[in-house]
Design an enzyme around this catalytic site. Structure first.
Site, short mmCIF file in Angstrom:
data_model
loop_
_atom_site.label_atom_id
_atom_site.label_comp_id
_atom_site.label_asym_id
_atom_site.label_seq_id
_atom_site.Cartn_x
_atom_site.Cartn_y
_atom_site.Cartn_z
N ASP A 41 -62.96 -26.10 -5.43
CA ASP A 41 -61.67 -25.47 -5.11
C ASP A 41 -60.71 -26.50 -4.51
O ASP A 41 -59.55 -26.20 -4.22
CB ASP A 41 -61.84 -24.24 -4.20
CG ASP A 41 -62.44 -24.56 -2.85
OD1 ASP A 41 -62.85 -25.72 -2.62
OD2 ASP A 41 -62.52 -23.64 -2.00
N SER A 42 -61.18 -27.76 -4.39
CA SER A 42 -60.28 -28.87 -4.06
C SER A 42 -59.17 -28.98 -5.09
O SER A 42 -58.16 -29.64 -4.86
CB SER A 42 -61.06 -30.19 -4.00
OG SER A 42 -61.83 -30.37 -5.17
N ASP A 80 -67.17 -23.50 -7.71
CA ASP A 80 -66.90 -23.18 -6.31
C ASP A 80 -66.39 -21.75 -6.18
O ASP A 80 -65.51 -21.33 -6.94
CB ASP A 80 -65.79 -24.12 -5.80
CG ASP A 80 -66.23 -24.98 -4.65
OD1 ASP A 80 -67.34 -24.75 -4.12
OD2 ASP A 80 -65.47 -25.88 -4.29
N LYS A 109 -71.15 -22.41 -5.58
CA LYS A 109 -71.20 -23.00 -4.23
C LYS A 109 -70.37 -22.15 -3.27
O LYS A 109 -69.25 -21.75 -3.59
CB LYS A 109 -70.69 -24.45 -4.26
CG LYS A 109 -70.69 -25.10 -2.88
CD LYS A 109 -70.48 -26.61 -2.95
CE LYS A 109 -69.05 -27.02 -3.16
NZ LYS A 109 -68.08 -26.54 -2.14
N GLU A 111 -69.22 -21.80 1.00
CA GLU A 111 -69.12 -22.51 2.28
C GLU A 111 -69.66 -21.63 3.40
O GLU A 111 -69.30 -20.45 3.50
CB GLU A 111 -67.66 -22.89 2.57
CG GLU A 111 -67.11 -23.88 1.56
CD GLU A 111 -65.70 -24.33 1.88
OE1 GLU A 111 -65.21 -24.05 2.98
OE2 GLU A 111 -65.10 -24.98 1.01
N GLU A 178 -70.66 -32.01 4.42
CA GLU A 178 -69.36 -32.68 4.40
C GLU A 178 -68.93 -33.12 5.80
O GLU A 178 -68.93 -32.31 6.74
CB GLU A 178 -68.29 -31.75 3.79
CG GLU A 178 -66.92 -32.40 3.73
CD GLU A 178 -65.95 -31.73 2.77
OE1 GLU A 178 -66.35 -30.81 2.03
OE2 GLU A 178 -64.77 -32.15 2.75
O1 KIV Z 1 -63.95 -28.40 -3.47
C1 KIV Z 1 -64.58 -29.46 -3.56
O2 KIV Z 1 -64.22 -30.37 -4.33
C2 KIV Z 1 -65.76 -29.61 -2.74
C3 KIV Z 1 -66.32 -30.99 -2.59
C4 KIV Z 1 -65.41 -31.80 -1.76
C5 KIV Z 1 -67.68 -30.96 -2.05
O3 KIV Z 1 -66.23 -28.67 -2.20
#
Ligand code: KIV
Length: 261
Positions: A41-42, A80, A109, A111, A178
């Protein structure tokens, strides 16, 4: 790369993970021999230009996951789960994890640790592999008051060690660590049997992940200490674009060789 293969990356060969958001880069990353693509989600920051990841929607994650998954031939694709797609309930978590799998992800993934353990359990129970994410979790940026290293104080470190164990017990197949001190990442890596994937967590993790645009030197608005740019593509792009502009303005482009006769 399959989930059983990913689980074997413990204490031996290092697991290499890169974020990907589109088909073009997914193919290039695979050509480089990298076998795990994280649709992070970056993308809210590096693709959409937002200040943080909080505004990324499920529809956007679905779209980018589909682009990457359709392009990937061999790689394992992790999608994500964006902010508020899983925090409120088990039902949200199951439904939205399912959507990412329908888009082509092999794992999702999330958090957080103990606070989202119900959701990790729910997703795992329906057969979707979960990757955890601990330490400086960007979806909690407002709680931290900025992107700050986590787990420096012993009591915070203990919470993170415990969170990693609880995630593993709930069925997580791997965990991203992280922006935590290297020695804490080592401690966590030694105390869980799932692979740990570090980003700003030092050299002792079982693998590493970087944001694609950071490692290529394309995104330079905010460069954390843990980023190593392996190329300087922003500088190359600027140079190319300036030359193109100049040549068009000076009537040098297109020349005869770029023209049809
Ligand atoms: O969103 C993302 O790119 C991430 C990585 C930085 C681990 O969660």
């Amino acid at each position: 790369m399959t989930i059983p293969e990913l689980r074997q990356y413990k204490g031996g060969k290092k697991l290499v993970v890169v974020t990907a958001y589109d088909a073009l880069f997914a193919r290039i990353i695979e050509q480089a021999g990298i076998d795990v693509l994280l649709v992070g989600d970056s993308l809210g920051v590096v693709v959409q230009g937002q200040a943080n990841t909080l505004g990324v929607s499920m529809d956007e994650m679905f779209y980018h996951t589909r682009l990457v998954a359709e392009a990937a031939q061999r790689a394992l694709v992790i999608g994500d789960m964006p902010f508020m797609s899983y925090q409120a309930s088990r039902e949200d978590a199951i439904r939205n994890a399912g959507r990412l799998v329908q888009a082509g992800a092999h794992a999702v993934k999330l958090e957080g640790g103990s606070t989202i353990i119900d959701q990790v359990d729910a997703i795992t129970q329906i057969g979707i592999p979960v990757v955890g994410h601990l330490g400086m979790t960007p979806q909690s940026v407002h709680r931290y008051g900025g992107y700050r290293v986590q787990g420096k104080a012993e009591e915070d470190a203990e919470v993170l060690v415990n969170d990693a164990k609880v995630l593993e017990a709930a069925g997580a197949v791997a965990v991203v660590l992280e922006a935590i001190p290297a020695m804490l990442a080592k401690r966590i890596t030694e105390q869980v049997s799932m692979p740990t994937i570090g980003i700003g967590a030092g050299p002792h993790c079982d693998g590493q992940v970087l944001v694609l645009y950071d490692l290529l030197g394309l995104f330079d608005e905010f460069v954390p200490k843990f980023v190593k740019p392996y190329a300087h593509l922003k500088a190359d792009a600027l140079q190319a674009l300036r030359r193109y502009k100049e040549e068009v303005e000076q009537s040098k482009f297109p020349s005869d060789s770029e023209s049809y006769h």
